[in-house]
Enzyme design. Structure first.
Site, PDB file in Angstrom:
ATOM      1  N   THR A 189       5.828  10.589   3.568  1.00 37.44           N
ATOM      2  CA  THR A 189       4.890  11.424   2.819  1.00 37.44           C
ATOM      3  C   THR A 189       3.779  11.907   3.760  1.00 37.44           C
ATOM      4  O   THR A 189       3.486  11.237   4.749  1.00 37.44           O
ATOM      5  CB  THR A 189       4.295  10.544   1.693  1.00 37.44           C
ATOM      6  OG1 THR A 189       5.299  10.372   0.725  1.00 37.44           O
ATOM      7  CG2 THR A 189       3.064  11.139   1.060  1.00 37.44           C
TER       8      THR A 189
ATOM      9  N   GLY B 140       3.372   5.048   0.775  1.00 36.91           N
ATOM     10  CA  GLY B 140       4.029   3.761   0.584  1.00 36.91           C
ATOM     11  C   GLY B 140       4.845   3.804  -0.682  1.00 36.91           C
ATOM     12  O   GLY B 140       5.040   4.878  -1.265  1.00 36.91           O
TER      13      GLY B 140
HETATM   14  N1  ASP Z   1       4.258   7.273  -2.012  1.00 37.83           N
HETATM   15  C1  ASP Z   1       5.411   8.123  -2.025  1.00 37.83           C
HETATM   16  C2  ASP Z   1       6.154   7.961  -3.321  1.00 37.83           C
HETATM   17  O1  ASP Z   1       6.302   6.844  -3.770  1.00 37.83           O
HETATM   18  C3  ASP Z   1       6.333   7.875  -0.878  1.00 37.83           C
HETATM   19  C4  ASP Z   1       5.673   7.839   0.480  1.00 37.83           C
HETATM   20  O2  ASP Z   1       4.529   7.501   0.611  1.00 37.83           O
HETATM   21  O3  ASP Z   1       6.318   8.199   1.460  1.00 37.83           O
HETATM   22  O4  ASP Z   1       6.630   8.916  -3.839  1.00 37.83           O
END
Ligand code: ASP
Length: 344
Positions: A210, A262
């Site tokens: 992300t 996360g």
């Molecule tokens: N937080 C994001 C999600 O759960 C994923 C990530 O942080 O890469 O969609």
């Protein structure tokens, strides 16, 4: 009588002297604050130096630096923290390297459903989009939700209609196809028959990717933004923490601006981004202490993994994470830019 009078004059002079001194000291501490600053992330997860080729590392570092500098120049030229956050995030959304925009991961049924949000620390206004398809830059659409509607979050088909009305750039499904992401979906689907789905989800999402940005501008306004494709093999219609204000994104001029990365489910249940701000607001703790407490203690104790980037109204930056790495970079006015990946 005269001596009484001169006593008062002396006292007044002493008072003025102390006042001027206090102001001078205040000026010193003001000049120690950064005029403006920006921090970005490109996701947290299992990132080990020994398993990353030097070419891949160089590619990530170059893209992070490009995004960072794009945002920094906006701030340097007097632009707002909101403009800087959008500028930096768009660069990462347009790159296949990160799990946002172009490089978004695939859902269980092979689609790309994107989430994004933005928040203005001055007005506490926010805009977000969840599970949207075919929008090239979800962060731009999130900003339009904030600025052109009285809502905070638009999802799915409705968000798509709003995008059409606003004339934002739409792209075909094929635009989001990257072999790397497709292969990781196939890999995850193959394992699914053997193992429990939540176990697979953790394995398939050991590095997430992300993107996010937080910034302080010359007018001392804070802003935060986050954009993602979510998690590989997520169920259709799943919405993560990234578009949820308080979970994956938060900004308040009184405290800080935060963007998280996360396993979203933990960040939602822990209200991670807002928790950092709340700790600063209600307990008077500083940025570093608050963000470490929430990530290293609270999130870790919940069993969640990931990290945040956070900035306060003086331009201090904190980037705690409990994974082996987090793509991250920051640039404070008058200092050199810093780009980091591993725990070093
Ligand atoms: N937080 C994001 C999600 O759960 C994923 C990530 O942080 O890469 O969609």
């Amino acid at each position: 009588m005269r001596t009484e009078f001169s006593k008062y004059v002396v006292l007044i002079f002493m008072f003025l002297f102390l006042l001027l001194n206090a102001c001078a000291n205040e000026e010193i501490s003001v000049s120690r604050e950064y005029d403006f600053a920006i921090a970005i992330h490109g996701g947290a997860g299992t990132l080990k130096r020994e398993s990353m080729s030097s070419e891949t590392e160089a590619e990530y570092r170059a893209k992070l630096l490009e995004a960072l500098q794009e945002g920094y120049h906006v701030l340097e030229n007097g632009g707002s923290s909101l403009d800087a956050v959008v500028a930096a995030i768009k660069i990462m959304e347009n790159s296949p390297l990160f799990n946002a925009g172009k490089g978004a991961v695939f859902t269980h049924n092979g689609l790309n459903e994107l989430d994004a949000s933005i928040m203005d620390g001055k007005t506490l206004k926010a805009g977000a989009v969840g599970a949207i398809r075919n929008v090239k830059n979800p962060i731009g659409l999130a900003r339009l939700v904030m600025e052109k509607t009285w809502h905070v979050l638009l999802i799915g088909e409705g968000a798509r209609l709003f995008a059409e009305e606003q004339g934002v750039e739409l792209v075909s499904d094929e635009y989001f196809f990257t072999k790397r992401r497709w292969d990781s979906l196939q890999n995850s689907l193959e394992k699914e028959s053997e193992k429990d789905r939540s176990e697979i989800s953790i394995e398939s999402n050991s590095y997430l990717g992300t993107v996010g940005a937080v910034a302080l501008d010359k007018n001392r306004n804070l802003a935060a933004g986050t954009s993602t494709g979510g998690m590989t093999n997520k169920l259709y219609g799943r919405v993560g923490d990234s578009p949820l204000i308080g979970a994956g994104t938060y900004a308040n001029n009184k405290t800080c601006a935060v963007s998280a990365t996360g396993q979203g489910e933990y960040f939602i249940r822990g209200m991670i981004a807002h928790d950092i701000s709340a700790m600063m607001e209600y307990s008077g703790k500083g940025l570093e202490e608050s963000s470490h407490e929430v990530i290293m203690n609270k999130l870790t104790a919940m069993g969640g993994t990931g990290g945040v980037i956070a900035i306060d109204s003086e331009g201090n930056i904190s980037m705690p994470f409990n994974t082996s790495g987090m793509y991250r970079a920051y640039h404070q006015s008058g200092e050199e830019p810093v780009v980091k990946i591993f725990k070093d």
